[in-house]
Design a protein around this motif. Sequence first.
Motif, PDB file in Angstrom:
ATOM      1  N   ASP A  21     -78.601 -31.902   5.551  1.00  0.00           N
ATOM      2  CA  ASP A  21     -77.403 -31.060   5.446  1.00  0.00           C
ATOM      3  C   ASP A  21     -76.474 -31.439   6.585  1.00  0.00           C
ATOM      4  O   ASP A  21     -76.908 -31.485   7.741  1.00  0.00           O
ATOM      5  N   LEU A  22     -75.206 -31.743   6.234  1.00  0.00           N
ATOM      6  CA  LEU A  22     -74.266 -32.155   7.275  1.00  0.00           C
ATOM      7  C   LEU A  22     -72.839 -31.884   6.810  1.00  0.00           C
ATOM      8  O   LEU A  22     -72.478 -32.205   5.678  1.00  0.00           O
ATOM      9  N   GLU A  23     -72.046 -31.282   7.713  1.00  0.00           N
ATOM     10  CA  GLU A  23     -70.630 -31.013   7.421  1.00  0.00           C
ATOM     11  C   GLU A  23     -69.778 -31.768   8.431  1.00  0.00           C
ATOM     12  O   GLU A  23     -69.986 -31.649   9.643  1.00  0.00           O
ATOM     13  N   ILE A  24     -68.852 -32.570   7.921  1.00  0.00           N
ATOM     14  CA  ILE A  24     -67.960 -33.300   8.827  1.00  0.00           C
ATOM     15  C   ILE A  24     -66.518 -32.984   8.462  1.00  0.00           C
ATOM     16  O   ILE A  24     -66.124 -33.093   7.304  1.00  0.00           O
ATOM     17  N   LYS A  25     -65.746 -32.592   9.483  1.00  0.00           N
ATOM     18  CA  LYS A  25     -64.339 -32.251   9.230  1.00  0.00           C
ATOM     19  C   LYS A  25     -63.422 -33.324   9.806  1.00  0.00           C
ATOM     20  O   LYS A  25     -63.829 -34.086  10.694  1.00  0.00           O
ATOM     21  N   ALA A  26     -62.217 -33.392   9.272  1.00  0.00           N
ATOM     22  CA  ALA A  26     -61.234 -34.356   9.766  1.00  0.00           C
ATOM     23  C   ALA A  26     -61.040 -34.183  11.268  1.00  0.00           C
ATOM     24  O   ALA A  26     -61.080 -33.063  11.778  1.00  0.00           O
ATOM     25  N   GLY A  27     -60.883 -35.289  11.956  1.00  0.00           N
ATOM     26  CA  GLY A  27     -60.645 -35.256  13.401  1.00  0.00           C
ATOM     27  C   GLY A  27     -61.914 -35.242  14.242  1.00  0.00           C
ATOM     28  O   GLY A  27     -61.846 -35.360  15.462  1.00  0.00           O
ATOM     29  N   GLU A  28     -63.075 -35.155  13.563  1.00  0.00           N
ATOM     30  CA  GLU A  28     -64.322 -35.033  14.335  1.00  0.00           C
ATOM     31  C   GLU A  28     -65.046 -36.370  14.486  1.00  0.00           C
ATOM     32  O   GLU A  28     -64.908 -37.266  13.666  1.00  0.00           O
ATOM     33  N   VAL A  29     -65.807 -36.438  15.571  1.00  0.00           N
ATOM     34  CA  VAL A  29     -66.730 -37.564  15.750  1.00  0.00           C
ATOM     35  C   VAL A  29     -68.147 -37.010  15.816  1.00  0.00           C
ATOM     36  O   VAL A  29     -68.438 -36.143  16.639  1.00  0.00           O
ATOM     37  N   HIS A  30     -68.981 -37.486  14.898  1.00  0.00           N
ATOM     38  CA  HIS A  30     -70.380 -37.045  14.888  1.00  0.00           C
ATOM     39  C   HIS A  30     -71.283 -38.207  15.265  1.00  0.00           C
ATOM     40  O   HIS A  30     -71.061 -39.334  14.806  1.00  0.00           O
ATOM     41  N   ALA A  31     -72.271 -37.934  16.077  1.00  0.00           N
ATOM     42  CA  ALA A  31     -73.271 -38.964  16.375  1.00  0.00           C
ATOM     43  C   ALA A  31     -74.574 -38.563  15.710  1.00  0.00           C
ATOM     44  O   ALA A  31     -74.955 -37.390  15.738  1.00  0.00           O
ATOM     45  N   ILE A  32     -75.202 -39.551  15.068  1.00  0.00           N
ATOM     46  CA  ILE A  32     -76.529 -39.291  14.517  1.00  0.00           C
ATOM     47  C   ILE A  32     -77.509 -40.181  15.250  1.00  0.00           C
ATOM     48  O   ILE A  32     -77.383 -41.407  15.259  1.00  0.00           O
ATOM     49  N   MET A  33     -78.454 -39.533  15.908  1.00  0.00           N
ATOM     50  CA  MET A  33     -79.431 -40.273  16.696  1.00  0.00           C
ATOM     51  C   MET A  33     -80.809 -40.016  16.120  1.00  0.00           C
ATOM     52  O   MET A  33     -80.991 -39.140  15.288  1.00  0.00           O
ATOM     53  N   GLY A  34     -81.752 -40.786  16.582  1.00  0.00           N
ATOM     54  CA  GLY A  34     -83.104 -40.549  16.107  1.00  0.00           C
ATOM     55  C   GLY A  34     -83.967 -41.759  16.354  1.00  0.00           C
ATOM     56  O   GLY A  34     -83.465 -42.874  16.526  1.00  0.00           O
ATOM     57  N   PRO A  35     -85.280 -41.554  16.398  1.00  0.00           N
ATOM     58  CA  PRO A  35     -86.194 -42.675  16.639  1.00  0.00           C
ATOM     59  C   PRO A  35     -86.192 -43.649  15.462  1.00  0.00           C
ATOM     60  O   PRO A  35     -85.674 -43.349  14.387  1.00  0.00           O
ATOM     61  N   ASN A  36     -86.800 -44.814  15.665  1.00  0.00           N
ATOM     62  CA  ASN A  36     -86.916 -45.803  14.587  1.00  0.00           C
ATOM     63  C   ASN A  36     -87.619 -45.191  13.389  1.00  0.00           C
ATOM     64  O   ASN A  36     -88.569 -44.448  13.533  1.00  0.00           O
ATOM     65  N   GLY A  37     -87.135 -45.514  12.211  1.00  0.00           N
ATOM     66  CA  GLY A  37     -87.810 -45.058  11.002  1.00  0.00           C
ATOM     67  C   GLY A  37     -87.507 -43.623  10.627  1.00  0.00           C
ATOM     68  O   GLY A  37     -88.124 -43.071   9.729  1.00  0.00           O
ATOM     69  N   SER A  38     -86.541 -43.012  11.297  1.00  0.00           N
ATOM     70  CA  SER A  38     -86.269 -41.608  11.005  1.00  0.00           C
ATOM     71  C   SER A  38     -85.382 -41.448   9.768  1.00  0.00           C
ATOM     72  O   SER A  38     -85.289 -40.374   9.211  1.00  0.00           O
ATOM     73  N   GLY A  39     -84.717 -42.540   9.362  1.00  0.00           N
ATOM     74  CA  GLY A  39     -83.883 -42.471   8.156  1.00  0.00           C
ATOM     75  C   GLY A  39     -82.403 -42.663   8.421  1.00  0.00           C
ATOM     76  O   GLY A  39     -81.582 -42.466   7.529  1.00  0.00           O
ATOM     77  N   LYS A  40     -82.031 -43.093   9.641  1.00  0.00           N
ATOM     78  CA  LYS A  40     -80.615 -43.234  10.006  1.00  0.00           C
ATOM     79  C   LYS A  40     -79.902 -44.246   9.106  1.00  0.00           C
ATOM     80  O   LYS A  40     -78.851 -43.974   8.549  1.00  0.00           O
ATOM     81  N   SER A  41     -80.521 -45.442   9.002  1.00  0.00           N
ATOM     82  CA  SER A  41     -79.869 -46.489   8.204  1.00  0.00           C
ATOM     83  C   SER A  41     -79.905 -46.159   6.723  1.00  0.00           C
ATOM     84  O   SER A  41     -78.990 -46.520   5.980  1.00  0.00           O
ATOM     85  N   THR A  42     -80.960 -45.451   6.292  1.00  0.00           N
ATOM     86  CA  THR A  42     -81.026 -45.023   4.891  1.00  0.00           C
ATOM     87  C   THR A  42     -79.855 -44.108   4.576  1.00  0.00           C
ATOM     88  O   THR A  42     -79.213 -44.244   3.533  1.00  0.00           O
ATOM     89  N   LEU A  43     -79.563 -43.201   5.500  1.00  0.00           N
ATOM     90  CA  LEU A  43     -78.453 -42.277   5.277  1.00  0.00           C
ATOM     91  C   LEU A  43     -77.137 -43.037   5.090  1.00  0.00           C
ATOM     92  O   LEU A  43     -76.380 -42.780   4.147  1.00  0.00           O
ATOM     93  N   SER A  44     -76.895 -44.025   5.960  1.00  0.00           N
ATOM     94  CA  SER A  44     -75.638 -44.767   5.824  1.00  0.00           C
ATOM     95  C   SER A  44     -75.639 -45.593   4.536  1.00  0.00           C
ATOM     96  O   SER A  44     -74.614 -45.702   3.867  1.00  0.00           O
ATOM     97  N   SER A  45     -76.792 -46.153   4.179  1.00  0.00           N
ATOM     98  CA  SER A  45     -76.879 -46.941   2.938  1.00  0.00           C
ATOM     99  C   SER A  45     -76.625 -46.079   1.717  1.00  0.00           C
ATOM    100  O   SER A  45     -75.930 -46.503   0.778  1.00  0.00           O
TER     101      SER A  45
END
Lengths: 251, 427
Positions: A21-45
């Motif tokens: 679950d994630l809400e992003i509004k105009a003008g914002e910068v969000h960082a997504i961090m996490g250990p290897n294998g947590s799903g970061k690249s999957t989310l972007s893909s």
Amino acid sequence: MLSIKNLHASIDDKEILKGIDLEIKAGEVHAIMGPNGSGKSTLSSVLAGREEYEVTSGTVDFDGKDLLDMSPEDRAKEGLFLAFQYPVEIPGVSNVNFLKTAINEKRAHFNQEPVSAKDFLAMVKEKSALVELDSKLASRSVNEGFSGGEKKRNEIFQMAMLEPKLSILDETDSGLDIDALRIVANGVNKLKSPNNATVVITHYQRLLDYIVPDYVHVLYNGKIVKSGTKELALELEEKGYDWIKQEVDLA
Amino acid sequence: MTTAELTKKDIFLETLSTLDFNETEHFLALRKNAMKELESLEFPTSKTEYWKYTRVGKIINNKYELGISKEVDVQPYLIENLDANILVVVNGFYQASLSKIDSESGITITSLSYAKKQELEGVKTHFNQFTQDKSEIFLAINNVYHTDGIYIEVEKNTQSTKPIHIINITTGDNILSQSRNLVVANVGSEVKVIESFINEEGSANFLNHVSEFFVAENAKVEYNKIQDKKENNYSVTTEQVYQEANSNFTINTATFNGALVRNNLNIEVDASNCETNLSGLYLGQNKDHIDNHTVVDHKKPHCNSNEVYKGVLDDESTGVFNGKVYVRQDAQITNAFQQNNNILLTDNASVNSKPELEIYADDVKCSHGSTTGQIDEEAIFYLQSRGISKRGAMKLMINAFAKDALERISIEPLQEYIDQKIEERFA
């Protein structure tokens, strides 16, 4: 701008995202961090529309439109941009020619005239300067023979040319030395406006010294397990991810 | 001999045996000599190594008629913006009325039959000089039965200003033609030739074509070959090239279509400081079968050869590449580079690629490589993620791959013509 609800996705029947679950509004910068294998690249893909990933449930709303229903090219035309962790080399396809095609496809999508040669050249000049990309590189084959730093700068150059609403930077800091990192971050910061938003996916806090996030989220085991402000990133840098893993595993 | 004993070769040659050649003793003797060789040769089978991947059954099982000369509208085959001498050959016969030659001092451009009749010195010296006893049946058949073609000779230290465009046309059904060219580039001369191989109409035609090139010291020859026979037709074409010292020979072959196309390119580099460039692009579709066999024979030291052949194979088409480079014992300091890359667009398309190097010298730089694959999916996704459709991305990538193969073409309108044909194919 972007609203992700209960997003589940898997690859080869293995569930990687388990309810984001994630809400992003105009003008914002969000960082997504996490250990290897947590799903970061999957989310972007998944957001960019890679076919290998199957969305099993959940919704993603992008400015009132169903993002998951769109082809990767339509997502791009609607204003989504993914800066690749590993930009692809495409021999024989010139960087500027393909960008011109991309820009004109986007313009056609909004019933606009193709960009004139003069305006396009002026744009290339202005935007390549933004990331200190040699204009010779801009006209070479896409990423072919580029150094790691040049490839990442080329990603930001393309982002500048395409003027997206939402940019996702997937581990853009990986493989960058400190100077290249500063140049890339500078470029991103200059492109920031009240009308667009940026998602920075990173393993390390280092990049966030340069691109300062409004929100920091920690992704672990396919879920966002903690959200906070930029101080959370500093805490992660200091203490690592183990304490979060423990918190989650205990709960 | 009873009918039951007739072999395929007998039947095939019977069609040709009615040809009558009104030539001087010298040239009739050459045909007679070639006949002796032909008698000892048979059509290749699947066991013949040189023809392993190309079955000639389609060609030799067909029943042919001899082609006749015919008026054809050549307008559609001209190259836009190209100021060239135009020479037209139809079914193996020179068509003077369709040709357009601006006379230039030091340059002879005629039909081969005329040159032979006049016993021009260049023809007498070089015709059939490098095509005898090569143990290749199609070459031998052409040696015996070639009808007509083009003769080009450039005098010493003369540069031809205009390219020469030969339009080699077949037309009709089940037509058998045997065309023949000779290009003589004397010391220090320069010439650029384009030859378009076209089928006007009809199917199951077979063209057996031979071009000989004599490239003297310091001479420079560029030969551009465009093969574009959309209908169900067959071609075997052979180039026999001989290079003397400090000479430069470049051949660019673009094959857009062909039910069965076999190109035999043989280059003998028999002196020092030569440069040889061989480039090819083949775009197969439907059930096309396109085969390029090349040989570069480095016999003397200090020479360079560069070979790049690229194929894009669609539908159920087949590509064959066999590139052989010999570096003989005397050929020290040879640089020989060879590469073959293929893209298969469907699961039913295929390629047989065989790059070969035979090196007998010890101080040489040689490399060869072959790749066959699909279009890089990751690259397609990358372009899609920038807003380009999947189809558009494929098009960009195939165009980039294909255009790169023929960048040695030095005639700009020809380059544009070919680029446009590539774009039309993948539009």
